[in-house]
Design an enzyme around this catalytic site. Structure first.
Site, short mmCIF file in Angstrom:
data_model
loop_
_atom_site.label_atom_id
_atom_site.label_comp_id
_atom_site.label_asym_id
_atom_site.label_seq_id
_atom_site.Cartn_x
_atom_site.Cartn_y
_atom_site.Cartn_z
N SER A 1 -27.88 88.55 26.94
CA SER A 1 -28.08 89.00 28.32
C SER A 1 -29.53 88.99 28.80
O SER A 1 -29.78 89.19 29.98
CB SER A 1 -27.51 90.41 28.52
OG SER A 1 -26.11 90.36 28.37
N LYS B 1 -33.84 97.03 34.34
CA LYS B 1 -32.38 96.83 34.36
C LYS B 1 -31.69 98.18 34.50
O LYS B 1 -32.07 99.15 33.85
CB LYS B 1 -31.94 96.13 33.06
CG LYS B 1 -30.48 95.66 33.07
CD LYS B 1 -30.15 94.86 31.80
CE LYS B 1 -28.71 94.37 31.78
NZ LYS B 1 -28.40 93.63 30.53
N SER C 1 -25.92 89.38 31.32
CA SER C 1 -25.68 90.40 32.31
C SER C 1 -26.94 90.80 33.06
O SER C 1 -26.86 91.42 34.11
CB SER C 1 -25.11 91.65 31.63
OG SER C 1 -26.06 92.20 30.72
#
Lengths: 498, 501
Positions: free
Chosen positions: B179, B80, B155
């Site tokens: 997330s 990420k 996210s």
């Protein structure tokens, strides 16, 4: 620029000053408050930085345990309570040299609080209440380049050095200080000086005011004489010498009283101190609405010093300056006045060190406050920066005790030492300073004195032995001071049969 | 050789150990897959082809030299874009960090590198991890590989999409309010939020410091556990890191025995507002666990109803402070520096251009919530709610070993559906947020496809602090039981992506 001021006596006749002092101390820990970067002063810009103290995205702080220990020791030395549990908070504000744009500080949960200390001014003891001592981090340092003043206005660009960013700071905040107006400035000075000595004794800071490791913010307000209603205060920032603390208090009293006496109002604001002119000028207007949006620092776990640790630190506190001074005064047999001279002459540590080398306290005091203080004064340096240290003083005093030198010659040896002419022995040799202890040489000089002063001999013989003093003086002069006066007296008395 | 991108991380590790495949081959296969499908999925913001192949080569060399290697050595992974990797662009999905190459590795990346795990590149995410759909990325939306017209969740949409599109067998996410788990649920993959402090936040670009938790994303429970073990553990660089041994997550994933385990169904997380297909799959999963010998009871957590508002005060408060450092001065974007504008103006212009709407919304919200006069009413109250929620959990864990709920009230929604309705968007995190507020461990495991839309449903498991092993125990049991039913893990039901070259 210069404001209207009242004479200090006129000001104090109408108003009572109320003070508050906030002193920032840079700790001398090897690493920074929240990272492992070194803290050495004067390193090339931005060479002592890492992602943490640069506030890079993702970096996290970790509390320096040594800084917590120093904070607790400072708190204990100021008779504070030590929090059983406290937190850091974020103080959110924008400042170009503050990498995260918030300062990690303590807010409503300081590590130390509710303390007190004492200062002595002109033989009177004043108690200063301590509100709190809390931990925080220093900011970086901005240099504004291209303007004539070095200030941001007119500068073409600014350079930022983050070496100082993250150095541990302790902020020590007093409660309001109310003392007789004519003592206020001196008490403020004495308090900061006392803190310096205390911090030195604790070994927690280098307390170099010239390097900014001790900085005082001076709050002053006035109230009409006899009133109990506090006036509006100003905060004079970053005052960095004892003398300036004293001058800044006096200046604010005279300035504010002029404003009030003419019907004006004091603005709550920060003010800049100008060392060269001894005045303050308006800085940022500071209202109570300043909103730092404090909240507990979520990147750090709470600090919870165990009671055992606090007790251990309490037990290992060094003898504190005020107690030590009392003890030394007693050990040395000095009067209050003598001790005050020593303190004011900044000669305490030199005398202690000299006495430790076996020199009687009175002799140590004589040399340090006399010959050496004078020389230091003339060359504008501190005593500890002289070429003569405790070891040299002890060596010279030993020569005096042995009869090789008298005080007058000793002073000349010091003169030579200060001028870098070599060791005491070399100076005595080079300048031919040793006392003449050869009896025959003294007797020859006595004979010359007697021959040259028949009238004095006459007086002595006619029953006035005190007149012999003049003969001793003549012998000493003949010997260029290099005779032991007692010895001369003894030989002369023998010769004259008195 | 069958398609290397279809293998699990554990299988790939075995292929390498038995010398049937090299890390370079495996890495190249995934790079090829990324080249083939990422145009449609947009899971990656940056693919580090050279770096990945170099890492793979280094692992192969070590293996050839007979060095003892960590279990996942040579397996590729998608990272990420919120975790710093030295020299590799890191943006947190924001324009304001465009072009920034961090000068340091986050602890998670350090551990990945130490374990020989090959980092393929950085995955897309909502800007500064604010959002539940990956529509808030400054670099465009990620598409759900199950249905490209749908969001992948947020996210960490990029990370979950990457593994469900077979672009990587493993991914790292971060979970602040769900997330990792919510995109895990939406993409039919496993997403684990470890105990807060169980994985280091050092080098994680902070959204809300007291909530952020890095964790593993994978297609199987065992893969997630292997990755969990590789990245977890005490880190002296993170003061909130827990100085305890990592729970035995791999053993728990392999064991997968729930006989006698007490499972609590949270009464408050279900019912009205929950998609029927989601509820149906959830209840079937609970029944399945009962059949496997778990003891299931209903448990009440009365303060969970306040979790959402509390979260949406605490998060923006911390975020408003954390994002203050983006001042255009030392890294990333700088706008308006033409010699005419003051430093303040340059900062303002840069923030105006560099922050997206959702970020600005939350900065303003947080600044207000912390400001004097409002602190007690907002932030202070929210912290009290947080304490009450932690107490709810503590009470519940006195009765049961783990708590369960659906991971999300609905399946993946359509791109654009909720982007203009922040509240509707926020409500998607209803089930996941309480665990972040309390700091305990939680995970989402695939438990089937909803009848209405054929999209994956996530089964949410919550466990006490530092009992992350319990998550894997339940996840392992569920996965094994469902695989028997389906003839494989849920991901095998995903439609094939059209490959473009």
């Amino acid at each position: 620029m210069t404001a209207q001021v009242l004479e200090i006596d006129d000001a104090l006749a109408q108003y009572d000053p109320v003070m508050g002092l906030e002193v920032h101390v840079e700790l001398n820990t090897k690493s920074k408050m929240f990272c492992g970067c070194p803290t050495e002063f004067g390193a090339p810009p931005n060479t002592q930085t890492c992602p943490v103290c640069l506030g890079l995205p993702g970096a996290l702080p970790v509390v320096n345990a040594k800084a917590v220990e120093s904070a607790i020791r400072i708190g204990l030395a100021l008779n504070c309570e030590i929090a059983e549990w406290c937190r850091f908070a974020r103080k959110n504000y924008f400042y170009p040299d503050m990498p995260k744009n918030f300062q990690t500080s303590q807010y409503d949960e300081p590590i130390a609080f509710n303390g007190w200390t004492e200062v002595v001014v002109d033989g009177e003891t004043y108690r200063i209440e301590i509100e709190r001592a809390h931990m925080e981090e220093d900011t970086g340092k901005a240099t504004h380049v291209g303007g004539s003043t070095g200030r941001i206005h007119g500068a073409t660009h600014s350079l930022v050095d983050y070496n100082r960013a993250g150095i541990p700071l302790i902020e020590i905040v007093t409660k309001t200080i109310e003392v007789p107006g004519d003592k206020a400035a001196a008490v403020a000075r004495a308090y900061v000086a006392m803190l310096r000595d205390l911090l030195l004794a604790l070994g927690v800071s280098d307390v170099r005011m010239d390097q900014g490791s001790l900085r005082a913010d001076v709050n002053v307000s006035l109230k009409p004489s006899g009133s109990t209603v506090l006036g509006t205060r100003t905060e004079t920032k970053n005052v960095n010498s004892f003398r300036s603390v004293e001058r800044a208090v006096t200046y604010e009293i005279t300035r504010q009283s002029a404003v009030l006496a003419s019907g004006g109002k004091i603005l709550q604001e920060t003010r800049h101190w100008h060392e060269d002119t001894g005045i303050t000028t308006s800085g940022r207007e500071k209202s109570d609405a300043d909103d730092y949006r404090y909240f507990p620092e979520p990147d750090l776990v709470p600090v919870a010093p165990s009671r055992e640790w606090v007790d251990e630190l309490r037990a290992t506190l060094p003898e504190l300056p005020s107690a030590r001074r009392g003890r030394l005064q007693e050990d040395w047999g000095f009067t209050d006045l003598e001790m005050r001279d020593v303190i004011n002459g900044n000669a305490l540590e030199q005398i202690v060190a000299t006495v430790e080398l076996g020199v009687p306290a009175s002799a140590a005091k004589k040399w340090w406050l006399g010959e050496l203080a004078r020389s230091a004064n003339e060359s504008g340096v501190e005593l500890d920066a002289l070429a003569v240290g405790p070891a040299e003083v002890a060596e010279v005093q030993k020569l005096v005790d042995e009869g090789t030198l008298n005080d007058k010659l000793a002073r000349q040896v010091f003169e030579g030492l200060l001028a870098g002419e070599g060791t005491p022995a070399e100076i005595i040799e080079k300048r031919g300073l040793a006392l003449v202890s050869d009896d025959s040489a003294l007797l020859e000089a006595i004979d010359r004195a007697i021959a040259a002063n028949p009238d004095v001999v006459e007086k002595v013989n006619s029953g006035k032995p005190a007149a012999a003093g003049a003969l001793i003086g003549a012998v000493m002069k003949d010997m260029r001071g290099q005779a032991d006066a007692a010895k001369v007296r003894q030989l002369l008395n023998q010769k004259l049969g008195i | 050789m069958s398609d290397l991108t279809r293998k699990t991380a554990a299988e790939l590790a075995e292929l390498m150990t038995s010398k049937q495949a090299s890390s370079v081959e495996i890495t190249q296969a995934h790079l090829d897959r990324i080249a083939a499908v990422d145009g449609a999925v947009h899971a990656f913001l940056h693919v580090d082809t050279e770096g990945a192949l170099a890492q793979a080569k280094a692992v192969d060399d070590k293996r050839a030299a007979g060095e003892q290697l960590a279990p996942l050595a040579g397996v590729p992974l998608a990272l990420k874009d919120v975790l710093t990797q030295e020299g590799v662009p890191t943006t947190a999905g924001s324009k304001i960090l465009e072009g920034w190459k961090p000068p340091y590795d986050s602890t998670v990346v350090k551990r990945l590198k130490a374990a020989g795990i090959v980092i393929l590149g950085k995955t897309n995410m909502d800007e500064f991890a604010m959002g539940s759909s990956t529509e808030n990325s400054a670099y465009g939306t990620t598409h759900n590989p199950w249905d490209l017209t749908r969001i992948p969740g947020g996210s960490g949409g990029g990370s979950s999409a990457a593994i469900s599109a077979y672009e990587a067998p493993l991914a790292i996410g971060t979970d602040t309010g769900g997330s990792i788990r919510q995109p895990g649920a939406f993409t039919g993959t496993v997403g684990v939020k470890p105990t807060y402090g169980g994985t280091s936040r050092y080098g994680l670009i902070a959204l809300a410091s007291s909530l952020d938790t890095p964790g593993p994303c994978a297609r199987t429970t065992l893969d997630a556990a292997l990755l969990h073990e590789a990245i977890a553990g005490w880190d002296p660089m993170d003061s909130t890191s827990i100085n305890q041994d990592v729970p035995p997550v791999v053993a728990a994933a392999r064991n997968g025995d729930v006989a006698g385990l007490r499972i609590g169904v949270v009464k408050e997380l279900g019912g009205e507002g929950y998609q029927p297909g989601v509820e149906a799959r959830f209840h079937e999963a609970v029944e399945l666990l009962t059949k496997l010998g778990a003891e299931v009871v209903e448990v009440s957590c009365p303060h969970f109803q306040y979790a959402l508002p509390a979260y949406y005060l605490i998060l923006p408060s911390e975020a408003s402070s954390n994002l203050a450092k983006f001042d255009a001065m030392r890294y990333g974007l700088r706008v308006g520096d033409d010699g005419e504008n003051s430093a303040e103006k340059v900062t303002a212009l840069t923030r105006e251009a560099g922050f997206g709407a959702e970020v600005k919304r939350r900065i303003i919200l947080g600044t207000h919530a912390l400001s004097s006069g409002y602190y007690d009413a907002y932030y202070g109250q929210a912290q009290k709610v947080r304490t009450l929620i932690a107490r709810d959990f503590a009470n519940a864990y006195e009765q049961v070993d783990v708590l369960v709920s659906p991971a999300t009230p609905t399946t993946a929604f359509a791109i654009g559906d909720r982007i203009d309705d922040p509240i509707a968007m926020y409500k998607n995190d209803l089930c996941t947020i309480p665990s972040n507020l309390a700091g305990n461990a939680a995970a989402s495991f695939p438990c089937g496809l909803a009848d209405e839309d054929g999209l994956p449903v996530g089964f949410h498991v919550m466990a006490p602090v530092m009992r992350d092993d319990l998550l894997y125990q339940v996840g392992g049991a569920l996965e094994a039981a469902l695989a028997d039913q389906w003839g494989g893990v849920l991901m095998t039901k995903a439609p094939e992506l059209e490959v473009t070259r």
